[in-house]
Design a protein around this motif. Structure first.
Motif, short mmCIF file in Angstrom:
data_model
loop_
_atom_site.label_atom_id
_atom_site.label_comp_id
_atom_site.label_asym_id
_atom_site.label_seq_id
_atom_site.Cartn_x
_atom_site.Cartn_y
_atom_site.Cartn_z
N GLN A 6 43.62 -14.01 -38.66
CA GLN A 6 42.32 -13.75 -38.08
C GLN A 6 42.25 -14.36 -36.69
O GLN A 6 42.74 -15.45 -36.44
CB GLN A 6 41.23 -14.33 -38.97
N ASP A 7 41.64 -13.65 -35.77
CA ASP A 7 41.44 -14.13 -34.41
C ASP A 7 40.46 -15.31 -34.45
O ASP A 7 39.38 -15.19 -35.00
CB ASP A 7 40.87 -12.99 -33.56
N LEU A 8 40.85 -16.44 -33.90
CA LEU A 8 39.99 -17.62 -33.94
C LEU A 8 39.21 -17.84 -32.65
O LEU A 8 38.71 -18.91 -32.41
CB LEU A 8 40.82 -18.86 -34.29
N ASP A 9 39.11 -16.81 -31.82
CA ASP A 9 38.29 -16.87 -30.63
C ASP A 9 36.84 -17.13 -31.05
O ASP A 9 36.32 -16.46 -31.93
CB ASP A 9 38.40 -15.54 -29.87
N GLY A 10 36.20 -18.12 -30.45
CA GLY A 10 34.86 -18.51 -30.85
C GLY A 10 33.85 -17.38 -30.83
O GLY A 10 33.05 -17.22 -31.75
N ARG A 11 33.89 -16.55 -29.81
CA ARG A 11 32.92 -15.45 -29.72
C ARG A 11 33.10 -14.46 -30.86
O ARG A 11 32.14 -14.00 -31.45
CB ARG A 11 33.03 -14.75 -28.37
N SER A 12 34.34 -14.13 -31.21
CA SER A 12 34.56 -13.15 -32.28
C SER A 12 34.17 -13.72 -33.64
O SER A 12 33.83 -12.97 -34.55
CB SER A 12 36.01 -12.66 -32.29
N LEU A 13 34.21 -15.03 -33.81
CA LEU A 13 33.75 -15.64 -35.06
C LEU A 13 32.24 -15.55 -35.21
O LEU A 13 31.72 -15.49 -36.31
CB LEU A 13 34.16 -17.11 -35.12
N LEU A 14 31.54 -15.55 -34.07
CA LEU A 14 30.09 -15.60 -34.10
C LEU A 14 29.39 -14.27 -33.87
O LEU A 14 28.21 -14.13 -34.19
CB LEU A 14 29.58 -16.56 -33.02
N TYR A 15 30.08 -13.28 -33.31
CA TYR A 15 29.35 -12.08 -32.92
C TYR A 15 30.24 -10.85 -32.93
O TYR A 15 31.38 -10.90 -32.48
CB TYR A 15 28.75 -12.25 -31.52
N LYS A 16 29.69 -9.77 -33.43
CA LYS A 16 30.32 -8.46 -33.34
C LYS A 16 29.24 -7.50 -32.86
O LYS A 16 28.10 -7.55 -33.31
CB LYS A 16 30.86 -8.03 -34.71
N GLU A 17 29.60 -6.63 -31.93
CA GLU A 17 28.65 -5.63 -31.43
C GLU A 17 28.06 -4.87 -32.62
O GLU A 17 28.62 -4.86 -33.71
CB GLU A 17 29.35 -4.65 -30.49
N ASN A 18 26.92 -4.21 -32.41
CA ASN A 18 26.31 -3.43 -33.48
C ASN A 18 27.38 -2.56 -34.14
O ASN A 18 28.21 -1.96 -33.46
CB ASN A 18 25.19 -2.57 -32.94
N HIS A 19 27.35 -2.52 -35.48
CA HIS A 19 28.36 -1.79 -36.22
C HIS A 19 27.76 -1.18 -37.47
O HIS A 19 26.68 -1.59 -37.91
CB HIS A 19 29.56 -2.69 -36.56
N LEU A 20 28.44 -0.19 -38.03
CA LEU A 20 27.98 0.47 -39.25
C LEU A 20 28.69 -0.12 -40.45
O LEU A 20 29.88 -0.40 -40.41
CB LEU A 20 28.26 1.97 -39.18
N GLU A 21 27.93 -0.30 -41.55
CA GLU A 21 28.47 -0.82 -42.80
C GLU A 21 27.85 -0.05 -43.96
O GLU A 21 26.69 0.35 -43.89
CB GLU A 21 28.16 -2.32 -42.97
N GLU A 22 28.63 0.14 -45.01
CA GLU A 22 28.12 0.73 -46.25
C GLU A 22 27.42 -0.37 -47.04
O GLU A 22 28.05 -1.34 -47.43
CB GLU A 22 29.26 1.31 -47.09
N LEU A 23 26.12 -0.20 -47.28
CA LEU A 23 25.36 -1.20 -48.02
C LEU A 23 24.85 -0.61 -49.33
O LEU A 23 24.38 0.53 -49.36
CB LEU A 23 24.17 -1.70 -47.19
#
Length: 126
Positions: A1-18
């Motif tokens: 997993q990428d341990l870049d701080g920003r990627s741990l805390l934020y992902k642009e709006n995305h679609l998920e099956e809920l």
């Protein structure tokens, strides 16, 4: 997993099956920032809590007062990891822990560290 701080805390709006209440699934847009801001008002977001593209289970939402300032503290977790999110009048902090990387990173330690910083902010007008 990428341990870049920003990627741990934020992902642009995305679609998920809920999964819906009736057991069916629906594709929903996840706005992580809006969900965090909803939590910090003391409400649970409709699409649950997502941080860095990962879903967290909200385990506690507390409202308290420090030095005459309303503060909100939220605890959420996923297997072996979790977050403590807190807000003062002007700012919010997200403290993350990962027991798999370090056994001393626990929910209690994350809560303690985040609350210490929150208390400092409130006592200094932040």
């Amino acid at each position: 997993q990428d341990l870049d701080g920003r990627s741990l805390l934020y992902k642009e709006n995305h679609l998920e099956e809920l999964v819906q209440d009736d057991g069916s699934t629906e594709q929903c847009e996840i706005d992580e920032r809006a969900n965090i801001l909803t939590l910090l008002k003391g409400e649970k977001p409709e699409t649950k809590l997502w941080i860095g593209g990962e879903k967290y289970t909200i385990t506690r939402i507390d409202k308290d007062t420090m030095n005459n300032v309303d503060v909100h503290i939220v605890m959420a977790n996923r297997p072996k990891r979790g977050v403590c999110i807190a807000s003062s009048k002007w700012q919010y902090i997200i403290g993350m822990y990962d027991e798999g990387r370090n056994p001393k990173q626990t929910p209690a330690n994350a809560h303690h560290a985040v609350c210490q910083l929150l208390e400092y902010w409130v006592n200094n007008g932040y």
